[in-house]
Design a protein around this motif. Structure first.
Motif, PDB file in Angstrom:
ATOM      1  N   UNK A 168       0.883  -1.172  -0.099  1.00 54.57           N
ATOM      2  CA  UNK A 168       0.040   0.037   0.017  1.00 54.57           C
ATOM      3  C   UNK A 168       0.885   1.344   0.154  1.00 54.57           C
ATOM      4  N   UNK A 169       0.350   2.275  -0.571  1.00 51.09           N
ATOM      5  CA  UNK A 169       1.085   3.527  -0.220  1.00 51.09           C
ATOM      6  C   UNK A 169       0.101   4.536   0.261  1.00 51.09           C
ATOM      7  N   UNK A 170       0.630   5.623   1.047  1.00 51.21           N
ATOM      8  CA  UNK A 170      -0.037   6.469   1.891  1.00 51.21           C
ATOM      9  C   UNK A 170       0.204   7.902   1.417  1.00 51.21           C
ATOM     10  N   UNK A 171      -0.945   8.703   1.376  1.00 48.06           N
ATOM     11  CA  UNK A 171      -0.862  10.106   1.106  1.00 48.06           C
ATOM     12  C   UNK A 171      -0.106  10.954   2.059  1.00 48.06           C
ATOM     13  N   UNK A 172       0.686  11.967   1.730  1.00 49.41           N
ATOM     14  CA  UNK A 172       1.146  13.139   2.540  1.00 49.41           C
ATOM     15  C   UNK A 172       1.013  14.257   1.628  1.00 49.41           C
ATOM     16  N   UNK A 173       0.839  15.484   2.564  1.00 45.87           N
ATOM     17  CA  UNK A 173       0.766  16.811   1.688  1.00 45.87           C
ATOM     18  C   UNK A 173       2.393  17.026   1.606  1.00 45.87           C
ATOM     19  N   UNK A 174       2.272  17.841   0.699  1.00 40.28           N
ATOM     20  CA  UNK A 174       3.709  18.231   0.072  1.00 40.28           C
ATOM     21  C   UNK A 174       3.866  19.810   0.623  1.00 40.28           C
ATOM     22  N   UNK A 175       5.076  19.909   1.189  1.00 44.39           N
ATOM     23  CA  UNK A 175       5.206  21.543   1.731  1.00 44.39           C
ATOM     24  C   UNK A 175       6.902  21.380   1.655  1.00 44.39           C
ATOM     25  N   UNK A 176       7.067  22.850   1.521  1.00 42.91           N
ATOM     26  CA  UNK A 176       8.503  23.406   1.554  1.00 42.91           C
ATOM     27  C   UNK A 176       9.089  23.322   2.823  1.00 42.91           C
ATOM     28  N   UNK A 177      10.221  23.075   3.093  1.00 42.06           N
ATOM     29  CA  UNK A 177      10.952  23.204   4.509  1.00 42.06           C
ATOM     30  C   UNK A 177      12.334  24.014   4.028  1.00 42.06           C
ATOM     31  N   UNK A 178      12.667  24.901   5.041  1.00 40.79           N
ATOM     32  CA  UNK A 178      13.714  25.854   4.946  1.00 40.79           C
ATOM     33  C   UNK A 178      14.165  26.322   5.901  1.00 40.79           C
ATOM     34  N   UNK A 179      15.424  26.321   6.273  1.00 46.39           N
ATOM     35  CA  UNK A 179      16.096  26.978   7.580  1.00 46.39           C
ATOM     36  C   UNK A 179      16.014  28.321   7.602  1.00 46.39           C
ATOM     37  N   UNK A 180      15.496  28.983   6.541  1.00 44.86           N
ATOM     38  CA  UNK A 180      15.104  30.683   6.825  1.00 44.86           C
ATOM     39  C   UNK A 180      13.614  30.842   7.209  1.00 44.86           C
ATOM     40  N   UNK A 181      12.954  29.712   7.339  1.00 39.83           N
ATOM     41  CA  UNK A 181      11.649  29.828   8.024  1.00 39.83           C
ATOM     42  C   UNK A 181      11.717  29.897   9.559  1.00 39.83           C
ATOM     43  N   UNK A 182      11.569  30.810  10.438  1.00 39.90           N
ATOM     44  CA  UNK A 182      11.422  30.645  11.864  1.00 39.90           C
ATOM     45  C   UNK A 182      10.460  30.297  12.474  1.00 39.90           C
ATOM     46  N   UNK A 183       9.268  29.972  11.850  1.00 37.46           N
ATOM     47  CA  UNK A 183       7.990  29.677  12.291  1.00 37.46           C
ATOM     48  C   UNK A 183       8.041  28.056  12.253  1.00 37.46           C
ATOM     49  N   UNK A 184       7.046  27.570  12.968  1.00 38.73           N
ATOM     50  CA  UNK A 184       6.768  25.946  13.140  1.00 38.73           C
ATOM     51  C   UNK A 184       6.112  25.737  11.701  1.00 38.73           C
ATOM     52  N   UNK A 185       6.647  24.338  11.187  1.00 37.47           N
ATOM     53  CA  UNK A 185       6.047  23.994  10.164  1.00 37.47           C
ATOM     54  C   UNK A 185       4.947  22.611  10.231  1.00 37.47           C
ATOM     55  N   UNK A 186       3.732  22.938   9.963  1.00 34.90           N
ATOM     56  CA  UNK A 186       2.695  22.081  10.332  1.00 34.90           C
ATOM     57  C   UNK A 186       2.084  21.589   9.118  1.00 34.90           C
ATOM     58  N   UNK A 187       2.525  20.690   8.380  1.00 33.33           N
ATOM     59  CA  UNK A 187       1.888  20.484   6.807  1.00 33.33           C
ATOM     60  C   UNK A 187       0.697  19.794   7.166  1.00 33.33           C
ATOM     61  N   UNK A 188       0.317  19.128   8.099  1.00 31.38           N
ATOM     62  CA  UNK A 188      -0.972  18.298   8.160  1.00 31.38           C
ATOM     63  C   UNK A 188      -1.969  19.089   8.574  1.00 31.38           C
ATOM     64  N   UNK A 189      -2.113  20.354   8.727  1.00 28.09           N
ATOM     65  CA  UNK A 189      -3.269  21.152   9.054  1.00 28.09           C
ATOM     66  C   UNK A 189      -3.178  22.504   8.679  1.00 28.09           C
ATOM     67  N   UNK A 190      -4.351  23.314   8.763  1.00 28.36           N
ATOM     68  CA  UNK A 190      -4.385  24.818   8.324  1.00 28.36           C
ATOM     69  C   UNK A 190      -5.331  25.150   9.323  1.00 28.36           C
ATOM     70  N   UNK A 191      -5.066  26.876   9.386  1.00 32.45           N
ATOM     71  CA  UNK A 191      -6.052  27.275  10.568  1.00 32.45           C
ATOM     72  C   UNK A 191      -7.027  27.948   9.565  1.00 32.45           C
ATOM     73  N   UNK A 192      -8.326  28.200  10.375  1.00 26.75           N
ATOM     74  CA  UNK A 192      -9.601  28.784   9.717  1.00 26.75           C
ATOM     75  C   UNK A 192      -9.938  29.741  10.917  1.00 26.75           C
TER      76      UNK A 192
END
Length: 228
Positions: free
Chosen positions: A59-83
């Protein structure tokens, strides 16, 4: 001791998939705390028995694709979004499959479970007075390579052992932060209400939404085997 047949073991996995699907419906109907019970069913489906190990093979499993960079100082949370809503004022976190904001790719189980990073802490130290926020002085920043990261295996085990199967008196610092509205590091607000001081009410927290996303990914992967 009674040895279960392979058919009986398959029925147990099928039952766990049905339980997981039912828990997702309860969650979507407005009971976010049910997310913490999903972790037990996810483990049953994926890792808690030899038949689970065999069934997930191929089986294969889906995952969101997001970029990651050392220049981003904020947390990286690719599984969720805020509304954010204003009437009434509140913040809610939504799993990515429900938000449909990021492209996806498919991974083999071991990569999806053990290697794919689903959360990387921001540059502010874990346990800061305002979790996730970034201090102005670069000397206080946590270097990119030393920031805490989470993979699904660790996250699901934390949720099951600390919040799901029983309520633990202590939580890992990162899991505690993932239950707070300020965990994304950015300020979200409506009028005078803000996530940084906790005055903006939260309906669904990040950790619950993350668990809902993992549950969605499991059900999606097993869609081809629902008649096992």
């Amino acid at each position: 001791m009674v040895k279960l047949t392979e058919s009986q073991q398959r029925e147990h996995v099928k039952g766990a998939l049905g339980n997981l699907e039912a828990l997702c419906r309860v969650f979507d109907e407005g009971s976010p705390y049910i997310a913490f019970s999903m972790a037990t069913e996810v483990r049953k489906v994926l890792v808690d028995s030899p038949i689970a190990t065999r069934l997930r093979g191929g089986l294969t499993f889906s995952t969101p694709v997001s970029s990651s960079t050392e220049y981003n100082l904020l947390p990286e949370m690719k599984l969720v979004a805020a509304t954010i809503s204003s009437s009434p004022a509140r913040i809610s976190f939504v799993h990515q499959a429900g938000a449909d904001m990021l492209p996806t790719k498919r991974l083999a189980f071991r990569d999806w479970w053990n290697k794919d990073i689903i959360h990387r802490a921001g540059a502010a130290p874990i346990g800061a007075s305002e979790p996730g926020t970034v201090f102005g002085n670069p000397e206080h920043h946590v270097p990119y390579e030393k920031r805490h990261t989470l993979v699904r295996r660790t996250f699901v085990d934390w949720v099951r052992n600390r919040l799901g199967a029983h309520l633990d008196g202590e939580l890992p610092d990162l899991l505690d932060e993932l239950q707070r509205s300020e965990s994304m590091g950015a300020r979200f607000g409506v009028g005078a209400l803000s996530t940084l001081d906790g005055t903006l009410p939260m309906v669904v927290g990040p950790a619950a939404a993350m668990m809902r996303q993992v549950a969605w990914e499991v059900l999606d992967a097993y869609a081809v085997l629902r008649r096992i």
